[in-house]
Design a protein around this motif. Structure first.
Motif, PDB file in Angstrom:
ATOM      1  N   GLU A  70       0.828  -1.208   0.000  1.00  0.00           N
ATOM      2  CA  GLU A  70       0.000   0.000   0.000  1.00  0.00           C
ATOM      3  C   GLU A  70       0.861   1.257   0.000  1.00  0.00           C
ATOM      4  O   GLU A  70       0.563   2.229  -0.701  1.00  0.00           O
ATOM      5  CB  GLU A  70      -0.940  -0.004   1.209  1.00  0.00           C
ATOM      6  CG  GLU A  70      -1.885  -1.195   1.279  1.00  0.00           C
ATOM      7  CD  GLU A  70      -2.832  -1.262   0.089  1.00  0.00           C
ATOM      8  OE1 GLU A  70      -3.102  -0.214  -0.531  1.00  0.00           O
ATOM      9  OE2 GLU A  70      -3.305  -2.373  -0.217  1.00  0.00           O
ATOM     10  N   ASP A  74       0.831   4.167  -2.842  1.00  0.00           N
ATOM     11  CA  ASP A  74       0.508   5.545  -2.452  1.00  0.00           C
ATOM     12  C   ASP A  74       1.598   6.508  -2.915  1.00  0.00           C
ATOM     13  O   ASP A  74       1.315   7.608  -3.409  1.00  0.00           O
ATOM     14  CB  ASP A  74       0.343   5.641  -0.935  1.00  0.00           C
ATOM     15  CG  ASP A  74      -0.947   5.011  -0.441  1.00  0.00           C
ATOM     16  OD1 ASP A  74      -1.866   4.794  -1.266  1.00  0.00           O
ATOM     17  OD2 ASP A  74      -1.034   4.712   0.756  1.00  0.00           O
ATOM     18  N   PHE A  77       1.877   6.860  -6.991  1.00  0.00           N
ATOM     19  CA  PHE A  77       0.818   7.538  -7.728  1.00  0.00           C
ATOM     20  C   PHE A  77       0.771   9.028  -7.463  1.00  0.00           C
ATOM     21  O   PHE A  77      -0.252   9.669  -7.669  1.00  0.00           O
ATOM     22  CB  PHE A  77      -0.536   6.859  -7.480  1.00  0.00           C
ATOM     23  CG  PHE A  77      -0.750   5.744  -8.442  1.00  0.00           C
ATOM     24  CD1 PHE A  77      -1.420   5.951  -9.633  1.00  0.00           C
ATOM     25  CD2 PHE A  77      -0.202   4.511  -8.203  1.00  0.00           C
ATOM     26  CE1 PHE A  77      -1.573   4.941 -10.554  1.00  0.00           C
ATOM     27  CE2 PHE A  77      -0.341   3.483  -9.113  1.00  0.00           C
ATOM     28  CZ  PHE A  77      -1.032   3.696 -10.290  1.00  0.00           C
ATOM     29  N   LYS A 101      -6.497  -2.398  -6.701  1.00  0.00           N
ATOM     30  CA  LYS A 101      -5.657  -1.401  -6.034  1.00  0.00           C
ATOM     31  C   LYS A 101      -5.285  -0.271  -6.997  1.00  0.00           C
ATOM     32  O   LYS A 101      -5.272   0.913  -6.617  1.00  0.00           O
ATOM     33  CB  LYS A 101      -4.376  -2.069  -5.501  1.00  0.00           C
ATOM     34  CG  LYS A 101      -4.625  -3.070  -4.378  1.00  0.00           C
ATOM     35  CD  LYS A 101      -3.317  -3.698  -3.920  1.00  0.00           C
ATOM     36  CE  LYS A 101      -3.545  -4.782  -2.870  1.00  0.00           C
ATOM     37  NZ  LYS A 101      -4.102  -4.238  -1.623  1.00  0.00           N
ATOM     38  N   ARG A 105      -6.162   3.996  -6.977  1.00  0.00           N
ATOM     39  CA  ARG A 105      -5.134   5.042  -7.089  1.00  0.00           C
ATOM     40  C   ARG A 105      -5.343   5.900  -8.332  1.00  0.00           C
ATOM     41  O   ARG A 105      -5.129   7.108  -8.301  1.00  0.00           O
ATOM     42  CB  ARG A 105      -3.742   4.414  -7.136  1.00  0.00           C
ATOM     43  CG  ARG A 105      -3.051   4.288  -5.788  1.00  0.00           C
ATOM     44  CD  ARG A 105      -3.757   3.349  -4.905  1.00  0.00           C
ATOM     45  NE  ARG A 105      -3.119   3.202  -3.598  1.00  0.00           N
ATOM     46  CZ  ARG A 105      -3.351   2.156  -2.814  1.00  0.00           C
ATOM     47  NH1 ARG A 105      -4.163   1.188  -3.215  1.00  0.00           N
ATOM     48  NH2 ARG A 105      -2.792   2.085  -1.610  1.00  0.00           N
ATOM     49  N   GLN A 108      -8.037   8.399  -7.624  1.00  0.00           N
ATOM     50  CA  GLN A 108      -7.560   9.449  -6.717  1.00  0.00           C
ATOM     51  C   GLN A 108      -6.625  10.425  -7.423  1.00  0.00           C
ATOM     52  O   GLN A 108      -6.593  11.612  -7.104  1.00  0.00           O
ATOM     53  CB  GLN A 108      -6.836   8.811  -5.524  1.00  0.00           C
ATOM     54  CG  GLN A 108      -7.757   8.015  -4.605  1.00  0.00           C
ATOM     55  CD  GLN A 108      -6.993   7.218  -3.555  1.00  0.00           C
ATOM     56  OE1 GLN A 108      -5.808   6.930  -3.717  1.00  0.00           O
ATOM     57  NE2 GLN A 108      -7.681   6.852  -2.488  1.00  0.00           N
TER      58      GLN A 108
END
Length: 236
Positions: A70, A74, A77, A101, A105, A108
């Motif tokens: 994760e 994070d 991206f 996943k 991303r 977002q």
């Protein structure tokens, strides 16, 4: 071509200019500092974005079961890589988990759904070899399968990869890639072993991974442009 995240500036410059179709960046361990682990990858992605003829940049992530996965995603991206690479693939289950996943991303980051491709090392785990047939039609994100020769030899305790089990796994990767409509990439070799590329092509591979910039020309000779030729690896 495979690049390690701690590669020198000279090594990075050579990789960007070697003519590889793509670079695969390996993040390395650094489990004690997840931010530091992915910082170099983000810097390289931004650098590649500024080059007109830069190869595509894939980043090898932590395994799907790792607590680092994760944090890797994070961090990456911010800039957004062209694709990610799974260190191992257990068939459609692995591909679908990663796709979910990535979709989160991308949303977002304001990227189009499906913009990030997925490559995977395959064939390195005996149980996973038997699940490769499930990849066909599992996700349009799949970009390539790379045969994990070293992983399989370690799992089976083999000194070399020419036994019956290794040949079966090698063929399984080729067939799984063909059924999924993507390239099968042969494992990287050491300098002086480039004759293995011709054997890989005869076995049905459509490209190969490289460890060194000087190997790219030999790979392109065996797998010419327009024939789904190799992706170089970073830190490979």
């Amino acid at each position: 071509m495979i690049l390690e995240s701690d590669a020198s500036d000279e090594e990075l410059a050579a990789a960007f200019d070697c003519g590889a179709d793509a670079l695969l960046l390996r993040l390395g361990p650094c489990a004690e500092d997840a931010a530091r682990r992915s910082a170099r990858a983000c810097a390289l992605i931004n650098e590649a974005r500024g080059k007109s003829a830069a190869p595509k940049l894939f980043v090898e992530l932590a395994s799907l079961d790792s607590e680092l996965i994760e944090a890797d995603l994070d961090a990456l991206f911010g800039p957004g890589p062209d694709g990610v690479f799974l260190p191992s693939c257990d068939g459609a289950a692995s591909l679908l988990r990663m796709s979910v996943k990535l979709a989160v991303r991308e949303a977002q980051a304001g990227l189009a759904d499906g913009a990030t491709r997925i490559g995977a090392f395959a064939g390195g785990d005996p149980a996973a070899v038997l699940a490769l047939r499930s990849l066909a039609g599992a996700s349009p994100r799949l970009a390539a399968l790379a045969f994990d020769d070293a992983g399989l030899r370690a799992a089976l305790g083999l000194a070399c990869g020419d036994g019956a089990a290794a040949q079966m796994a090698r063929a399984a990767v080729v067939l799984a890639a063909a059924s999924a409509g993507v390239s099968a990439l042969a494992a990287p070799v050491q300098t002086g072993e480039e004759n293995a590329y011709a054997a890989a092509r005869r076995d049905g591979f459509q490209g190969a991974m490289a460890l060194f910039p000087g190997q790219i020309a030999a790979i392109h000779e065996v797998f010419p442009a327009g024939e789904n030729r190799q992706r170089p690896q970073s830190s490979a």
